[in-house]
Design a protein around this motif. Structure first.
Motif, mmCIF file in Angstrom:
data_model
loop_
_atom_site.group_PDB
_atom_site.id
_atom_site.type_symbol
_atom_site.label_atom_id
_atom_site.label_comp_id
_atom_site.label_asym_id
_atom_site.label_seq_id
_atom_site.Cartn_x
_atom_site.Cartn_y
_atom_site.Cartn_z
ATOM 1 N N GLN A 242 0.840 -1.193 0.000
ATOM 2 C CA GLN A 242 0.000 0.000 0.000
ATOM 3 C C GLN A 242 0.878 1.246 0.000
ATOM 4 O OE1 GLN A 242 -3.320 0.390 -0.112
ATOM 5 N NE2 GLN A 242 -3.876 -1.776 -0.083
ATOM 6 N N PRO A 243 0.530 2.265 -0.791
ATOM 7 C CA PRO A 243 1.362 3.473 -0.841
ATOM 8 C C PRO A 243 1.573 4.115 0.524
ATOM 9 C CG PRO A 243 -0.206 3.478 -2.650
ATOM 10 C CD PRO A 243 -0.564 2.303 -1.769
ATOM 11 N N LYS A 244 0.560 4.090 1.377
ATOM 12 C CA LYS A 244 0.708 4.715 2.691
ATOM 13 C C LYS A 244 1.694 3.968 3.580
ATOM 14 C CE LYS A 244 -3.315 2.245 4.589
ATOM 15 N NZ LYS A 244 -4.660 2.399 5.203
ATOM 16 N N GLU A 245 2.035 2.738 3.214
ATOM 17 C CA GLU A 245 2.981 1.966 4.007
ATOM 18 C C GLU A 245 4.420 2.134 3.522
ATOM 19 O OE1 GLU A 245 1.623 -2.026 3.722
ATOM 20 O OE2 GLU A 245 -0.263 -1.672 4.807
ATOM 21 N N ILE A 246 4.614 2.801 2.379
ATOM 22 C CA ILE A 246 5.954 2.963 1.818
ATOM 23 C C ILE A 246 6.583 4.223 2.389
ATOM 24 C CG2 ILE A 246 7.287 3.285 -0.299
ATOM 25 C CD1 ILE A 246 5.138 1.758 -1.784
ATOM 26 N N ARG A 247 7.671 4.054 3.127
ATOM 27 C CA ARG A 247 8.371 5.188 3.716
ATOM 28 C C ARG A 247 9.405 5.762 2.754
ATOM 29 N NH1 ARG A 247 5.689 7.109 8.152
ATOM 30 N NH2 ARG A 247 4.796 5.363 9.334
ATOM 31 N N GLU A 248 10.148 4.925 2.092
ATOM 32 C CA GLU A 248 11.178 5.352 1.160
ATOM 33 C C GLU A 248 11.044 4.547 -0.132
ATOM 34 O OE1 GLU A 248 13.181 7.837 1.387
ATOM 35 O OE2 GLU A 248 12.701 8.383 3.464
ATOM 36 N N LEU A 249 11.064 5.262 -1.270
ATOM 37 C CA LEU A 249 10.954 4.582 -2.556
ATOM 38 C C LEU A 249 12.241 3.880 -2.952
ATOM 39 C CD1 LEU A 249 8.943 7.184 -4.670
ATOM 40 C CD2 LEU A 249 8.117 5.087 -3.628
ATOM 41 N N GLY A 250 13.371 4.403 -2.522
ATOM 42 C CA GLY A 250 14.638 3.828 -2.925
ATOM 43 C C GLY A 250 15.177 4.505 -4.176
ATOM 44 N N ALA A 251 16.419 4.205 -4.486
ATOM 45 C CA ALA A 251 17.074 4.822 -5.636
ATOM 46 C C ALA A 251 16.604 4.232 -6.957
ATOM 47 C CB ALA A 251 18.587 4.687 -5.508
ATOM 48 N N VAL A 252 16.214 2.956 -6.967
ATOM 49 C CA VAL A 252 15.745 2.287 -8.182
ATOM 50 C C VAL A 252 14.444 1.559 -7.871
ATOM 51 C CG1 VAL A 252 18.043 2.034 -9.164
ATOM 52 C CG2 VAL A 252 17.161 0.259 -7.660
ATOM 53 N N ALA A 253 13.732 1.164 -8.935
ATOM 54 C CA ALA A 253 12.434 0.522 -8.755
ATOM 55 C C ALA A 253 12.548 -0.809 -8.025
ATOM 56 C CB ALA A 253 11.753 0.324 -10.108
ATOM 57 N N ASP A 254 13.677 -1.501 -8.202
ATOM 58 C CA ASP A 254 13.837 -2.800 -7.545
ATOM 59 C C ASP A 254 13.815 -2.704 -6.030
ATOM 60 O OD1 ASP A 254 14.093 -3.770 -10.077
ATOM 61 O OD2 ASP A 254 16.282 -3.803 -10.053
ATOM 62 N N GLU A 255 14.118 -1.512 -5.481
ATOM 63 C CA GLU A 255 14.171 -1.341 -4.042
ATOM 64 C C GLU A 255 12.807 -1.048 -3.418
ATOM 65 O OE1 GLU A 255 17.072 1.622 -3.222
ATOM 66 O OE2 GLU A 255 18.754 0.468 -4.036
ATOM 67 N N VAL A 256 11.778 -0.878 -4.235
ATOM 68 C CA VAL A 256 10.428 -0.694 -3.699
ATOM 69 C C VAL A 256 9.988 -1.985 -3.027
ATOM 70 C CG1 VAL A 256 8.023 -0.200 -4.287
ATOM 71 C CG2 VAL A 256 9.871 1.017 -5.455
ATOM 72 N N PRO A 257 9.470 -1.941 -1.807
ATOM 73 C CA PRO A 257 9.104 -3.187 -1.111
ATOM 74 C C PRO A 257 7.967 -3.920 -1.808
ATOM 75 C CG PRO A 257 8.361 -1.244 0.116
ATOM 76 C CD PRO A 257 9.246 -0.746 -0.975
ATOM 77 N N CYS A 258 7.993 -5.251 -1.678
ATOM 78 C CA CYS A 258 6.950 -6.135 -2.239
ATOM 79 C C CYS A 258 6.740 -5.861 -3.727
ATOM 80 C CB CYS A 258 5.636 -5.982 -1.482
ATOM 81 S SG CYS A 258 5.737 -6.346 0.274
ATOM 82 N N SER A 259 7.827 -5.828 -4.488
ATOM 83 C CA SER A 259 7.745 -5.425 -5.894
ATOM 84 C C SER A 259 8.207 -6.531 -6.823
ATOM 85 C CB SER A 259 8.589 -4.165 -6.139
ATOM 86 O OG SER A 259 9.957 -4.415 -5.885
ATOM 87 N N TRP A 260 7.638 -6.509 -8.034
ATOM 88 C CA TRP A 260 8.042 -7.340 -9.165
ATOM 89 C C TRP A 260 8.341 -6.378 -10.310
ATOM 90 C CZ3 TRP A 260 4.304 -8.300 -5.698
ATOM 91 C CH2 TRP A 260 4.273 -9.549 -5.065
#
Length: 419
Positions: free
Chosen positions: A306-324
């Motif tokens: 959920q977007p409200k649960e994401i604190r930091e996006l990270g430098a690249v897309a792979d670092e987004v939590p729970c991501s494919w």
């Protein structure tokens, strides 16, 4: 004489505190008389603000005003000082202009341009329709209704209705929208709100109503037309993005403006159905000079977080939590699950990308299919059962404008198509 001259005037004697008072020297604890003028001004300001808050809802309910409320008014609730979102623009709660859903009144003018939409026909327009009853070409109204069903869309309603008063009647007919997917563009939301009741009546036989994420609009549609099937179409979120990208065209496109923090998320999950897998498609509007290591390039994928649960996006897309995320490189494409390489495709790479190409990602529970201009180019399996996409979880789009991708726009496609 000296003692009498040093004595305070009688008028000020009641305002002074005794020297042994604990309040001496503290403005906050000063006597009420010292703050009488400021207190009066404060009370008057509060009274004016309360009066404005009371008048605005009454105007909206009565339909006495066609104009939207001032956008300078605060449109969202304030966060408590202890909230972790305070001070972070990316994590601030999304805000949007307050929509005013007015009652349809007789003789109300059309909406101001550029969001003009034809509304209910008043007495003056009825007289014009009687004076000019014939449609162009002397064709029956059923023929023009069929033409309108093929041509008219919400953003083009104003242009279609200006052809003649009779075309305005055709555009507002139920047959012009029957079994169609009605898409409300983000630019039309504010202009459509005062006439929503009129158009919900014309759309009652449509296949479904697709709208951008707006809690106000969604609530009104559910209350006034609960039988309509409603889908929320995602846009690029101006809050859930890195500082290196800018969201443009009311969330329909995103542009790279720096060389770092190039990740952006969608503001709503991808639509899915019983026989419909989530599908993400974007267009490379501008693709040119690259940045970085010249090895890695554009990336797109989804996240179940959920977007409200994401604190930091990270430098690249792979670092987004729970991501494919599917990353394009100069030699192949690779599927990264939670920043770990899970699969690769040797027959597709960043060399196949060019300006204007449509990139699609069909998300299946155990496989990701990558499409270019509607043609299947790579299938990336998810072999570990624990890493497969959950079936009942909302999936939010994730994009990374690294490499040669400069500007990207979203597509409304519901599945791969070569058209």
């Amino acid at each position: 004489m000296a003692q009498s001259a040093a004595a305070p005037p009688p008028a000020e004697e009641g305002r002074l505190l005794p020297r042994d008072s604990p309040f001496v020297g503290c403005l906050r604890h000063a006597p009420k008389q010292a703050l009488a003028g400021q207190l009066g001004r404060l009370l008057r300001r509060r009274a004016e603000a309360a009066l404005q808050e009371q008048v605005l809802p009454e105007q909206c309910e009565a339909g006495s005003s066609q104009s939207a409320p001032d956008e300078s008014l605060e449109t969202s609730e304030k966060l408590p000082p202890s909230s972790p979102y305070v001070g972070f623009q990316r994590h601030a709660p999304p805000s949007s202009p307050v929509l005013c859903f007015l009652a349809i009144g007789k003789g109300q003018p059309l909406l101001p341009p550029p969001l003009r939409l034809p509304g209910a026909i008043d007495e003056e327009d009825e007289a014009s329709l009687v004076a000019f009853p014939a449609l162009p070409g002397r064709l029956p109204e059923e023929v023009w209704t069929s033409v309108a069903a093929l041509a008219v869309e919400v953003p083009t309603l104003a242009a279609f209705s200006r052809v003649s008063h009779s075309f305005r009647k055709v555009a507002a007919s139920e047959g012009a929208w029957r079994d169609k997917a009605v898409r409300i563009a983000p630019s039309c939301v504010t202009g459509l709100a005062p006439r929503l009741e009129c158009w919900l009546h014309a759309w009652r036989a449509c296949k479904k109503l697709v709208m951008p994420r707006s809690e106000q609009l969604l609530r009104q549609v559910q209350e006034r037309a609960p039988q309509l099937e409603v889908e929320v179409s995602w846009r690029f979120d101006k809050y859930l993005k890195g500082n290196g990208v800018e969201v443009e065209r009311q969330g329909n496109s995103v542009r790279r403006v720096a060389e770092e923090e190039l990740v952006v998320l969608g503001d709503a999950p991808l639509c899915r159905g019983k026989d419909r897998c989530p599908y993400l498609e974007v267009t490379l509007d501008e693709y040119g000079e690259g940045i970085g290591d010249d090895i890695n390039d554009f990336g797109l994928g989804v996240t179940a977080c959920q977007p409200k649960e994401i604190r930091e996006l990270g430098a690249v897309a792979d670092e987004v939590p729970c991501s494919w995320v599917v990353d394009f490189t100069q030699s192949m494409v690779c599927l990264s699950i939670n920043n770990r390489e899970a699969a690769t495709g040797k027959y597709l790479s960043a060399l196949d990308l060019k300006q204007g190409v449509r990139i699609g990602l069909l998300v299946k529970p155990a496989e990701f299919e990558v499409y270019l201009d509607g043609v299947l180019r790579a299938s990336l399996p998810v072999e570990v059962a624990e890493e497969r996409v959950p079936l009942e979880t909302g999936l939010y789009p994730v994009l990374d404008l690294y490499g040669r991708a400069i500007e990207v726009s979203k597509s409304d496609a519901e599945g791969p198509s070569q058209i």
